[in-house]
Motif scaffolding. Sequence first.
Motif, PDB file in Angstrom:
ATOM      1  N   LYS A 117      -7.269  24.360 -28.441  1.00 39.80           N
ATOM      2  CA  LYS A 117      -8.076  23.719 -27.397  1.00 39.80           C
ATOM      3  C   LYS A 117      -8.111  22.203 -27.571  1.00 39.80           C
ATOM      4  CE  LYS A 117     -12.512  24.565 -29.773  1.00 39.80           C
ATOM      5  NZ  LYS A 117     -13.835  25.247 -29.662  1.00 39.80           N
ATOM      6  N   LYS A 122      -5.337  19.458 -25.372  1.00 41.18           N
ATOM      7  CA  LYS A 122      -6.329  18.847 -24.477  1.00 41.18           C
ATOM      8  C   LYS A 122      -5.704  17.946 -23.426  1.00 41.18           C
ATOM      9  CE  LYS A 122     -10.591  16.103 -24.576  1.00 41.18           C
ATOM     10  NZ  LYS A 122     -11.587  15.412 -25.439  1.00 41.18           N
ATOM     11  N   GLU A 174      -7.317  23.891 -21.904  1.00 38.28           N
ATOM     12  CA  GLU A 174      -8.295  24.938 -21.612  1.00 38.28           C
ATOM     13  C   GLU A 174      -7.828  25.803 -20.449  1.00 38.28           C
ATOM     14  OE1 GLU A 174     -10.785  25.926 -23.217  1.00 38.28           O
ATOM     15  OE2 GLU A 174     -11.611  24.299 -24.434  1.00 38.28           O
ATOM     16  N   SER A 184      -8.533  30.059 -27.590  1.00 41.20           N
ATOM     17  CA  SER A 184      -8.383  28.608 -27.737  1.00 41.20           C
ATOM     18  C   SER A 184      -8.663  28.120 -29.147  1.00 41.20           C
ATOM     19  CB  SER A 184      -9.301  27.873 -26.754  1.00 41.20           C
ATOM     20  OG  SER A 184     -10.669  28.129 -27.046  1.00 41.20           O
TER      21      SER A 184
END
Length: 278
Positions: free
Chosen positions: A235, A239, A244, A254
């Motif tokens: 996650k 990014k 996500e 994640s």
Amino acid sequence: MTLQQNQLPSLKESINKYNLHAKKSLGQHFLLDPMINQQIIALAGDLTNKNVVEVGPGPGGLTRALLDSPAQKVIGIEVDQRALQLLHELQPFYPERFQVVEHDALKLDLTTLCDSPRQIIANLPYNIGTSLLLGWLKQGQQWTRLTLMFQQEVAERICAAPNTEYYGRLSVIAQWVAECMIMKRIPPGAFAPPPKVYSAVINVLPKAEQPSPELFKAMEQVTAAAFGQRRKMLKGALKNIGGETLLSAANIDSTRRAETLTIAEFDQLARLHLAINA
């Protein structure tokens, strides 16, 4: 003029004539043992009617083994002027089957040099081997097989499985488009000068189904982000490319890290990334 092959100077004589000693700046470590060179040729499969490209032939130890094989044509790509003199001397003994090309292999599309079926067989310079491989992987089935020598650690990275020490971006991309197998490990003492590490020969066989250039680029972006900060959870690592959303759509936890994902899961992420950004 065609010369008789029994008039061909020995490899040692040719090396001494042109004072051809390996240069560290070019990542050179010469493999001169004829038996090992013959074993590498055997690992490349049946070369009958195949066009073979060799990158960085140097003094021509592997080249001579290739010319003793049933390969239809052998093309050597070399930039070292000292080696070029030696290789040009070799040409008259195999005028119909051996071609020397003076060029930087990183800047040359090798598929333009010969028709299919074509293979690459090479003891790659250590300092550019990975970059060369990534370029060839993008060409997919333009090649029937790549038989390549790397430092053993690089070979391990190419062939590594998920959740192992060497698994990373190179592992994912290589195994996504090809079957990759370590075929032989070679000790430092087989080379002149001896490197500090073992080397390994791998076979890379492109898969029947190949990604589009757009999908390949998406995979490069996903793996670069995922392994660029490999200790981070996905996650965080993904990014900047909408991690996500990608992970949720792929139903991937994640909090996992990149080295735990399978090739199939990376394929899923790359396809989603491409679709979302189309």
